[in-house]
Enzyme design. Structure first.
Site, PDB file in Angstrom:
ATOM      1  N   LEU A  44       0.832  -1.215   0.000  1.00 31.29           N
ATOM      2  CA  LEU A  44       0.000   0.000   0.000  1.00 31.29           C
ATOM      3  C   LEU A  44       0.857   1.252   0.000  1.00 31.29           C
ATOM      4  O   LEU A  44       0.546   2.238  -0.679  1.00 31.29           O
ATOM      5  CB  LEU A  44      -0.924   0.011   1.219  1.00 31.29           C
ATOM      6  N   ALA A  45       1.954   1.237   0.751  1.00 34.29           N
ATOM      7  CA  ALA A  45       2.815   2.419   0.827  1.00 34.29           C
ATOM      8  C   ALA A  45       3.616   2.601  -0.451  1.00 34.29           C
ATOM      9  O   ALA A  45       3.628   3.679  -1.053  1.00 34.29           O
ATOM     10  CB  ALA A  45       3.750   2.307   2.021  1.00 34.29           C
ATOM     11  N   GLY A  46       4.306   1.556  -0.890  1.00 37.33           N
ATOM     12  CA  GLY A  46       5.159   1.663  -2.056  1.00 37.33           C
ATOM     13  C   GLY A  46       4.390   1.945  -3.331  1.00 37.33           C
ATOM     14  O   GLY A  46       4.739   2.852  -4.098  1.00 37.33           O
ATOM     15  N   HIS A 267       1.458 -10.553  17.940  1.00 34.80           N
ATOM     16  CA  HIS A 267       0.002 -10.497  17.736  1.00 34.80           C
ATOM     17  C   HIS A 267      -0.682 -11.592  18.538  1.00 34.80           C
ATOM     18  O   HIS A 267      -0.269 -12.753  18.495  1.00 34.80           O
ATOM     19  CB  HIS A 267      -0.319 -10.656  16.254  1.00 34.80           C
ATOM     20  N   ARG A 331      -2.824  -5.116  21.713  1.00 34.21           N
ATOM     21  CA  ARG A 331      -2.216  -6.394  21.374  1.00 34.21           C
ATOM     22  C   ARG A 331      -1.154  -6.837  22.370  1.00 34.21           C
ATOM     23  O   ARG A 331      -1.049  -8.018  22.691  1.00 34.21           O
ATOM     24  CB  ARG A 331      -1.619  -6.315  19.964  1.00 34.21           C
ATOM     25  N   HIS A 402       4.795 -10.475  14.715  1.00 34.17           N
ATOM     26  CA  HIS A 402       3.915  -9.818  13.739  1.00 34.17           C
ATOM     27  C   HIS A 402       4.556  -8.547  13.176  1.00 34.17           C
ATOM     28  O   HIS A 402       5.372  -8.600  12.274  1.00 34.17           O
ATOM     29  CB  HIS A 402       2.574  -9.528  14.414  1.00 34.17           C
ATOM     30  N   ARG A 436       1.806  -1.068  18.309  1.00 36.44           N
ATOM     31  CA  ARG A 436       0.882  -0.540  17.306  1.00 36.44           C
ATOM     32  C   ARG A 436      -0.536  -1.000  17.587  1.00 36.44           C
ATOM     33  O   ARG A 436      -0.774  -2.187  17.821  1.00 36.44           O
ATOM     34  CB  ARG A 436       1.285  -0.985  15.890  1.00 36.44           C
ATOM     35  N   SER A 441      -1.959   0.121  10.672  1.00 32.15           N
ATOM     36  CA  SER A 441      -0.890  -0.100   9.695  1.00 32.15           C
ATOM     37  C   SER A 441      -1.357   0.277   8.294  1.00 32.15           C
ATOM     38  O   SER A 441      -0.643   0.975   7.557  1.00 32.15           O
ATOM     39  CB  SER A 441      -0.419  -1.559   9.727  1.00 32.15           C
ATOM     40  N   LEU A 442      -2.544  -0.185   7.891  1.00 31.68           N
ATOM     41  CA  LEU A 442      -3.067   0.212   6.580  1.00 31.68           C
ATOM     42  C   LEU A 442      -3.283   1.720   6.527  1.00 31.68           C
ATOM     43  O   LEU A 442      -3.082   2.355   5.486  1.00 31.68           O
ATOM     44  CB  LEU A 442      -4.382  -0.516   6.282  1.00 31.68           C
TER      45      LEU A 442
END
Length: 639
Positions: A44-46, A267, A331, A402, A436, A441-442
C-alpha cells in the site's frame, strides 16, 4: 557526528502539517520530468507512493521481489483500516485517534508524526472509496465501522476479513494507470542488495534480478524505501515467508540510523503452531475480538473438549482483568495475558500453548448469518488450516511475531539520516511507539504513500532540479556492485552441510525464547552469545546449491539470513539498553505487582537511534528525546 534533527514544524500540534505544506518548497511540472525517484516496495505504501509521484510528473522506478505488486504483504491485512470520521457518532475525532495511538504506543512515539497520521486518515478513506474499494456498509448504505483493540470507539473501516487485499487491489489499479502512462517503470522480481551514495546522498540502488541472477544498477535523485518490517527474524511469524529486512538493513550499514529495533509486536490472535515443519503462522484478524470471547478453563491442565466445559468453569480472563476494554485490550496486553495463562498451566490443546476464542454467545445473540457476513472468509480459513469449525467450537489462538515498530530513524519529512533516502511505514520507526494499535498499519501505509511523501520529497527535490540525471557509470556504483558480488561469491563458496532455512529456524528460536514476548538481562546476554556463535557457524557450514547467475532461491534466503544475524544482535543490544518495560518491550525486571509493564520515563523517554560503526564493531547510540506538549504522560491503564 550526525545530530538528530526531527524537523518538527513550529506551532500548535493541529496546525503543524498544514503549516509545513504551506511553507514547503515546490517543484514545477516541467522540472518534475527531469527528476528520477526510486521506490522499493509495492505494498500500500510503495505502490501508493509510486502512483502518486508518477501522477505528479516525476519519473518513478518501482521495485519488488514478487512477480507482481499484487503479491505485496499488504494483501494479508485482514481486519480493517482506521480513520477518524466519527460515523458512529460515538465521540471519535482526529485528536481521539491521535491520543489512542500515543497511549497505545505507551508514550514512546513522536507526537507530531502521530497526529499527522491521524489527520490524513480521513483522506485515505475518501480516496479508497473513490477508487471503488468495497468497504462494508450499514443498512442505510453508509460505510460501516467496527472496533479494534485499545480503543472505545468504532473507527475501523473494513471489507469483511480481506481489507488489505481490497485496498491493495485499488492501489494496484492506480499504479497500473501510471505504468500505462509511462510515468512509472515497474521492475518485478528484483531484490535490493545495496544502496549507492554519491557525495553523501542516496543516488541509487544495486539489485539482483531474481530470475536471471544479473546484478543491475539503477540511479535516481532520491530513494524511497517501503520495504516492510523484520518480523520474520523469528522465523515463525504472521508475515509472508519472503518478507525480510535486507533493504532497510543495507541502508543502515550505509549510514542510516536504526531506531528502537527491540520494539516488536507479538500479535495475540494467531493460529498456534501445528507442527515442526511450518514455515509461517497464520493470523486471525483482531476484528474477531469484537464478537469472540477469550477464555481458558479455571482448572489447570483441563483437557476436556471446550464445549464440555460449563460456563461457571470458564475464565474470561481479559474481561476479568480489564473490565473497561475487555477482549479489546491492545495487542501487547492481550499477548502477555495469554502467555501468562498458558505458562501457569491453563492453556488448551495438546501443547497447552493456546487459549480459546469463542463465538458461541455472539452466534446465539446475533445469529450465524450475521457472524458469517462479518467474518465468513476468516472462519473458512481457520477451518481449512485446523479442521475445526469455529461456528461449532472455539478457535484456538496463541501469540506470534507480527509487526515491527522499530525501523530506520526518520525525521518529520520521513527522511533518514542519509540525505535523499526516505523510509515510509513499517520500514521506519515513526508512528507507533512501543506498540501498534490494530488497523493503524493500513492507515499509516496509505497516508504515507498517498498524502505525505509527495509533499516531503518535493521539498527535498526542489534543491535537486539542477542536478543532471545520475550516471550509473561511477566509482560509487562500481564499489557497491563489487561488494554485492563479493558477498554472493562468499555465500556460494562456503559449501557446508546446513541450509539457510535451518540456520534461520535456529536463530528464530533463540530470538523467540529470549527476545520475544518477555525479556530479562540474563536471557538477553545469553541470546547475544548464542546468536554470535550461530552466525560463526553459518559462515563456516552453510550450503547454497546452484549458481549466482541464475534463479536461485536458496541464495536469496542465505543473503537475508546473513542480514538477520546482524539485525538480531542489534535488537538484543537495544533490548539490553532499555531497562524498562513499555508496550511490547517487556523487561521482567520492570513490572508492576500485577504483572503490567512499568515504564521509566525519567531515564528512557527517548527514541534509541543506533548508528552502524562497521561489521564487528559495537553500534553507537544516539537519543532523540521525546517531548509531549499535548498529552499528559501517565501510566497506561485499560482497566
Amino acid at each position: 557526528m550526525t545530530k538528530l534533527d526531527s524537523k518538527i514544524p513550529e506551532g500548535p500540534l493541529a496546525q503543524k502539517w498544514t503549516s509545513y505544506k504551506n511553507k514547503a518548497k515546490l517543484v514545477n511540472p516541467a522540472n518534475k520530468k527531469k527528476l528520477d525517484i526510486i521506490v522499493v516496495g509495492t505494498g500500500l505504501a510503495g505502490a501508493g507512493a509510486a502512483s502518486s509521484l508518477g501522477e505528479l510528473g516525476y519519473n518513478v522506478k518501482n521495485f519488488c521481489y514478487q512477480d507482481s505488486p499484487r503479491r505485496a504483504h499488504s494483501v494479508a491485512a485482514q481486519g480493517g483500516i482506521n480513520a477518524a470520521k466519527n460515523y458512529k457518532n460515538d465521540g471519535d475525532s482526529i485528536y481521539r485517534l491521535f491520543y489512542d495511538m500515543i497511549k497505545g504506543g505507551d508514550f514512546r512515539a513522536r507526537e507530531a508524526n502521530v497526529y499527522r497520521a491521524a489527520e490524513v486518515s480521513n483522506d485515505v478513506i475518501d480516496h479508497f472509496t473513490a477508487m471503488g474499494v468495497p468497504f462494508a456498509r450499514d443498512y442505510g448504505g453508509n460505510l460501516d465501522n467496527r472496533s479494534f483493540g485499545g480503543v472505545q470507539v468504532s473507527r475501523t473501516f473494513y471489507a469483511k476479513g480481506q481489507t488489505g487485499q481490497q485496498c491493495l487491489l485499488g492501489t494496484y489499479s492506480s499504479l497500473n494507470r501510471q505504468i500505462n502512462k509511462g510515468s512509472v517503470t515497474m521492475f518485478p522480481r528484483r531484490e535490493m542488495l545495496d544502496l549507492v551514495l554519491i557525495d553523501g546522498k542516496a543516488r541509487g540502488i544495486i539489485v539482483r534480478n531474481l530470475v536471471t541472477g544479473e546484478i543491475e544498477r539503477h540511479s535516481a535523485h532520491a530513494v524511497v524505501l517501503a520495504s516492510g518490517g523484520y518480523g520474520t527474524v523469528y522465523y515463525l511469524s504472521t508475515l509472508a515467508v519472503n518478507s525480510n529486512a535486507s533493504a532497510a538493513w543495507k541502508a543502515h550499514r550505509k549510514g542510516a540510523f536504526f531506531a528502537n529495533p527491540s520494539f516488536v509486536q507479538i500479535h495475540p490472535t494467531s493460529i498456534p503452531q501445528l507442527n515442526d515443519y511450518q514455515a509461517k503462522l497464520t493470523l486471525m484478524s483482531e476484528s474477531l475480538r469484537n464478537d469472540g470471547r477469550i477464555w481458558t478453563p479455571k482448572e489447570k491442565n483441563d483437557k476436556r473438549h471446550a464445549n464440555d466445559i460449563p460456563e461457571e468453569e470458564r475464565d474470561y480472563y481479559l474481561e476479568r482483568r480489564y473490565p473497561a476494554f475487555g477482549n479489546l485490550v491492545p495487542r501487547d496486553v492481550a499477548s502477555r495475558a495469554a502467555k501468562e495463562r498458558c505458562d501457569a498451566g491453563y492453556g488448551v490443546g495438546e501443547t497447552g500453548l493456546a487459549v480459546n476464542l469463542d463465538f458461541r454467545d455472539a452466534i446465539n445473540k446475533q445469529g450465524k448469518k450475521a457472524i458469517e457476513d462479518k467474518y465468513g472468509n476468516l472462519f473458512e480459513m481457520y477451518e481449512t488450516i485446523t479442521g475445526i469449525n469455529p461456528y461449532k467450537e472455539p478457535m484456538r489462538i496463541y501469540p506470534a511475531g507480527h509487526y515491527t515498530m522499530g525501523g530506520l530513524w526518520v525525521d518529520y519529512e520521513l527522511m533518514t539520516t542519509i540525505p535523499g533516502l526516505f523510509s515510509i511505514v513499517e520500514s521506519n520507526f515513526s508512528d507507533h511507539g512501543a506498540n501498534r494499535l490494530g488497523a493503524s498499519s493500513l492507515m499509516q501505509a496509505s497516508g504515507d504513500g498517498y498524502f505525505i511523501i509527495p509533499y516531503t520529497i518535493g521539498n527535498y527535490l526542489a534543491d535537486e532540479i539542477r542536478t543532471p540525471r545520475i550516471s550509473t557509470d561511477t566509482l560509487e556504483f562500481d564499489e557497491a556492485e563489487n561488494v554485492v558480488k563479493e558477498k554472493i561469491e562468499k555465500l556460494l563458496a562456503i559449501k557446508g552441510t546446513e541450509t539457510a532455512t535451518s540456520f534461520h529456524k535456529r536463530l528464530g528460536r533463540i530470538m523467540w525464547d529470549y527476545c520475544g514476548m518477555s525479556r530479562n538481562e540474563k536471557g538477553l546476554k545469553k541470546a547475544f552469545d548464542m546468536v554470535k556463535e550461530l552466525e560463526k557457524e553459518f559462515w563456516s557450514n552453510l550450503i547454497v546449491p546452484g549458481k549466482g547467475h541464475d534463479l536461485n532461491m536458496e541464495l536469496e534466503k542465505a543473503g537475508r539470513v546473513a542480514d538477520y544475524f546482524e539485525l538480531a544482535e542489534l535488537m538484543i543490544t537495544d533490548a539490553l539498553n532499555r531497562k524498562e518495560s513499555c508496550g511490547a518491550h517487556f523487561r521482567e525486571e520492570s513490572q508492576t505487582p500485577e504483572g503490567e509493564a512499568m515504564r521509566d520515563d525519567k531515564n528512557y523517554m527517548y527514541v534509541a537511534a543506533w548508528e552502524s560503526m562497521g561489521k564487528g564493531k559495537l553500534p553507537k547510540l544516539h537519543k532523540e528525546d521525546l517531548v509531549f506538549e499535548e498529552v499528559e504522560v501517565k501510566v497506561r491503564s485499560y482497566k
